[in-house]
Design an enzyme around this catalytic site. Structure first.
Site, PDB file in Angstrom:
ATOM      1  N   ALA A   1      31.297 -24.285  46.890  1.00  0.00           N
ATOM      2  CA  ALA A   1      30.768 -24.675  48.194  1.00  0.00           C
ATOM      3  C   ALA A   1      30.159 -23.480  48.911  1.00  0.00           C
ATOM      4  O   ALA A   1      30.650 -22.353  48.806  1.00  0.00           O
ATOM      5  CB  ALA A   1      31.873 -25.280  49.051  1.00  0.00           C
TER       6      ALA A   1
ATOM      7  N   GLY B   1      34.575 -24.117  42.802  1.00  0.00           N
ATOM      8  CA  GLY B   1      34.077 -25.482  42.740  1.00  0.00           C
ATOM      9  C   GLY B   1      32.983 -25.674  41.709  1.00  0.00           C
ATOM     10  O   GLY B   1      32.784 -26.772  41.193  1.00  0.00           O
TER      11      GLY B   1
ATOM     12  N   GLU C   1      34.768 -26.296  38.610  1.00  0.00           N
ATOM     13  CA  GLU C   1      35.275 -27.664  38.642  1.00  0.00           C
ATOM     14  C   GLU C   1      34.168 -28.665  38.332  1.00  0.00           C
ATOM     15  O   GLU C   1      34.384 -29.639  37.596  1.00  0.00           O
ATOM     16  CB  GLU C   1      35.890 -27.978  39.997  1.00  0.00           C
ATOM     17  CG  GLU C   1      36.475 -29.378  40.067  1.00  0.00           C
ATOM     18  CD  GLU C   1      37.246 -29.632  41.345  1.00  0.00           C
ATOM     19  OE1 GLU C   1      37.959 -30.643  41.386  1.00  0.00           O
ATOM     20  OE2 GLU C   1      37.130 -28.834  42.286  1.00  0.00           O
TER      21      GLU C   1
ATOM     22  N   GLU D   1      40.072 -18.034  43.907  1.00  0.00           N
ATOM     23  CA  GLU D   1      40.736 -18.336  45.177  1.00  0.00           C
ATOM     24  C   GLU D   1      41.877 -17.377  45.509  1.00  0.00           C
ATOM     25  O   GLU D   1      41.958 -16.840  46.613  1.00  0.00           O
ATOM     26  CB  GLU D   1      41.253 -19.782  45.165  1.00  0.00           C
ATOM     27  CG  GLU D   1      40.160 -20.842  45.284  1.00  0.00           C
ATOM     28  CD  GLU D   1      39.487 -21.188  43.978  1.00  0.00           C
ATOM     29  OE1 GLU D   1      38.672 -22.121  43.965  1.00  0.00           O
ATOM     30  OE2 GLU D   1      39.763 -20.513  42.950  1.00  0.00           O
TER      31      GLU D   1
END
Length: 256
Positions: free
Chosen positions: A64, A107, A110, A130
Site C-alpha cells: 500500500a 502487500g 501478498e 513489517e
C-alpha cells in the site's frame, strides 16, 4: 485507468500495475481500478485466464502507498479486494498468473501469493518488512506466507523482516518458475496458453473445488459434493471433450 493497464488478447486478460516511480505501491485509486479489472475478468465469459504484471524493473509491488493515506473506510487500499485487506474478499473465478520482478514486499508479496501460478524473474526479492520497519498493520500477508511456505522458513521471514531471493522461493515451492527478467513476459504468456488449452469451464470448476475445501480434513473434502463440477457434466465443453477423445483430435472449447 492510467495506473492500471487492462487489456484482453484472445482469451487472456492482462492486468498491469503501472506506477513504476512509486515502485507500484497501491493507492486508493489503483485499488478501485484493480477491483474493476477483477470484476470484468469474473464477468466476461471470453476471458479464460488472467496475467498480473507490473511496469518497471525495480519492483512488482511494495504494498500500500502510505503517502496517499487510507480509503474512506479508514483502511489501506490493497489489491482491489483480492487480498481481502480493507474490505470484502474478492474471489477470482478464473486462473491468475503473477509475473513478478524486483521487490515484492509486504502487500505486494501478498498480492503475488493470491495468484494460482507465480513466475518470478531472477531479480525478484520477496519480503515481509513489517517487523523490521516497526510498522504492523494488517497481517494477511503473514497468514498467507505461513500457509504457502514451510513453517520455519515463513517464521524466519516474518520475525526478521529479511528477504527471500527468487531461487530460494522456487526451492521452497512458492513459485512455479524462475526466468531471466527479459523472459518474464514470455514465460507468463506460456503458462497462460497452457491453461487456456484446457477446457475453461473444467479449469474454473477445478479451481473452485480445490480452494473451497483447501482447509477441510481430507476425508470431509473427499465426501463433499462440488456443484461446479457436477454442473460441468451438462456443458457443451464436456461433450466436446468426449467427442474429441473418441475422434482423436484436439478439442475446440467454447466455454459453454
Amino acid at each position: 485507468m492510467s495506473d492500471i493497464e487492462f487489456t484482453i488478447r484472445g482469451h487472456v486478460a492482462q492486468v498491469k500495475l503501472n506506477r513504476p516511480k512509486s515502485l507500484n505501491a497501491i493507492d486508493p485509486g489503483m485499488d478501485r481500478d484493480l477491483r474493476a479489472a477483477w470484476d470484468e475478468i469474473n464477468r466476461n465469459p471470453e476471458i479464460w485466464v488472467a496475467i498480473l504484471t507490473a511496469e518497471g524493473e525495480r519492483a512488482f509491488c511494495v504494498g500500500a502507498d502510505v503517502s496517499k493515506g487510507t480509503d474512506r473506510a479508514g483502511r489501506m487500499a490493497l489489491g482491489g479486494g483480492l487480498t481481502g485487506i480493507g474490505g470484502p474478499l474478492v474471489t477470482l473465478t478464473k486462473p491468475l498468473i503473477a509475473a513478478v520482478q524486483g521487490y515484492a514486499l509486504g502487500g505486494g508479496f501478498e498480492l503475488a501469493m493470491c495468484a494460482d501460478i507465480i513466475v518470478a524473474a531472477s531479480t525478484t526479492q520477496f519480503g515481509l518488512p513489517e517487523t523490521k520497519a516497526g510498522i504492523m498493520g494488517e497481517c494477511g500477508v503473514m497468514h498467507r506466507a505461513i500457509r504457502q511456505l514451510p513453517h520455519h522458513i515463513a517464521m524466519g521471514m516474518i520475525l526478521t523482516g529479511e528477504r527471500m531471493k527468487a531461487a530460494d522461493a522456487f526451492n521452497y515451492g512458492l513459485v512455479n518458475e524462475v526466468v531471466e527478467p527479459a523472459e518474464l513476459e514470455e514465460a507468463a504468456q506460456r503458462w497462460a496458453e497452457r491453461i487456456a488449452a484446457a477446457s475453461p469451464l473444467a479449469v474454473q470448476a477445478a479451481k473452485a473445488a480445490v480452494l473451497q475445501r483447501l482447509d477441510w480434513p481430507l476425508e470431509v473434502a473427499l465426501a463433499t459434493r462440488f456443484e461446479p463440477i457436477e454442473a460441468y457434466a451438462f456443458t457443451e465443453d464436456r461433450h466436446e471433450g468426449e467427442r474429441a477423445f473418441a475422434e482423436k483430435r484436439k478439442p475446440e472449447w467454447r466455454g459453454r
